[in-house]
Design a protein around this motif. Structure first.
Motif, mmCIF file in Angstrom:
data_model
loop_
_atom_site.group_PDB
_atom_site.id
_atom_site.type_symbol
_atom_site.label_atom_id
_atom_site.label_comp_id
_atom_site.label_asym_id
_atom_site.label_seq_id
_atom_site.Cartn_x
_atom_site.Cartn_y
_atom_site.Cartn_z
ATOM 1 N N ARG A 38 82.331 50.726 42.420
ATOM 2 C CA ARG A 38 83.182 49.588 42.793
ATOM 3 C C ARG A 38 84.553 49.687 42.114
ATOM 4 O O ARG A 38 85.583 49.527 42.752
ATOM 5 C CB ARG A 38 82.500 48.269 42.399
ATOM 6 C CG ARG A 38 83.280 47.024 42.846
ATOM 7 C CD ARG A 38 82.845 45.793 42.089
ATOM 8 N NE ARG A 38 83.196 45.844 40.679
ATOM 9 C CZ ARG A 38 84.415 45.625 40.187
ATOM 10 N NH1 ARG A 38 85.423 45.366 40.984
ATOM 11 N NH2 ARG A 38 84.645 45.696 38.887
ATOM 12 N N MET A 105 80.718 42.831 44.057
ATOM 13 C CA MET A 105 79.304 42.831 44.437
ATOM 14 C C MET A 105 78.646 41.582 43.881
ATOM 15 O O MET A 105 78.890 41.200 42.739
ATOM 16 C CB MET A 105 78.579 44.051 43.854
ATOM 17 C CG MET A 105 78.985 45.360 44.430
ATOM 18 S SD MET A 105 77.997 46.737 43.788
ATOM 19 C CE MET A 105 78.270 46.612 42.040
ATOM 20 N N ALA A 108 72.946 41.516 43.650
ATOM 21 C CA ALA A 108 72.339 42.854 43.715
ATOM 22 C C ALA A 108 70.902 42.782 43.197
ATOM 23 O O ALA A 108 70.665 42.359 42.068
ATOM 24 C CB ALA A 108 73.152 43.854 42.902
ATOM 25 N N LEU A 121 72.236 43.885 48.473
ATOM 26 C CA LEU A 121 73.353 43.176 47.860
ATOM 27 C C LEU A 121 74.266 42.582 48.903
ATOM 28 O O LEU A 121 74.172 42.890 50.089
ATOM 29 C CB LEU A 121 74.146 44.101 46.935
ATOM 30 C CG LEU A 121 74.712 45.412 47.478
ATOM 31 C CD1 LEU A 121 75.986 45.200 48.245
ATOM 32 C CD2 LEU A 121 74.944 46.372 46.349
ATOM 33 N N GLY A 123 78.433 42.171 49.341
ATOM 34 C CA GLY A 123 79.682 42.676 48.795
ATOM 35 C C GLY A 123 80.871 42.103 49.540
ATOM 36 O O GLY A 123 80.773 41.755 50.720
#
Length: 169
Positions: A38, A105, A108, A121, A123
């Motif tokens: 990320r 995110m 998760a 997850l 996002g």
């Protein structure tokens, strides 16, 4: 003194604790890997060709040699990357279209099963396209599959589940 049953119970508890610690460390390693992905995927300003290539190689190193993406529910079908070099080319092409990108995110949930794992997850992405005014905001849910290779967790695939902004409507 310990009797035989107490020793068996303690041994069983130690084994269970060890398995939970191992599982927990796998989950933590996977989440750390996704957090690094990320962070590295973000774009804060213009990138030179060398910077794009270096970032694309760094990102692609987090994926297995072959990776499958199922974006059918997003209207883009499926795509298999036969080599990491193909993935690098795709990352460069996508990054060239963006002038900024922030990823986040949420929610998760990691499930580890031996040397494979799945992370479900949600996002979000906030960014802007090169040469265009304004920003876009995307929120999607899906899952990422991973496999342990030489001790490292590598992404083997991703599946889009839902556009969360459409789900809110």
């Amino acid at each position: 003194m310990f009797n035989c049953y107490t020793l068996i119970i303690l041994t069983g508890l130690l084994i269970l604790a060890g398995m939970l610690l191992l599982r927990s460390s796998d989950e933590e390693a996977i989440l750390a890997q996704l957090e690094l992905l990320r962070e590295q995927a973000g774009i804060s300003g213009p990138e030179s060709g060398i910077e794009q290539l270096a970032t694309a190689n760094s990102l692609a190193a987090m994926f297995s040699e072959t990776t499958a993406f199922d974006l059918t529910s997003a209207g883009h079908g499926t795509r298999a990357m036969a080599t990491r070099q193909e993935l690098v080319r795709q990352i460069i092409a996508l990054r060239a279209r963006l002038s900024s990108l922030e990823l986040d995110m949420q929610e998760a949930r990691v499930q580890v099963d031996g040397d494979t794992a799945r992370v479900q997850l949600t996002g979000s992405a906030l960014g802007s396209l090169t040469g265009q005014q304004g920003q876009f905001m995307e929120i999607h849910s899906g899952y990422i599959t991973l496999a342990r290779h030489n001790g490292d967790w590598l992404i083997t695939g991703a599946t889009h589940l839902q556009d969360e902004r459409q789900a809110e409507r």
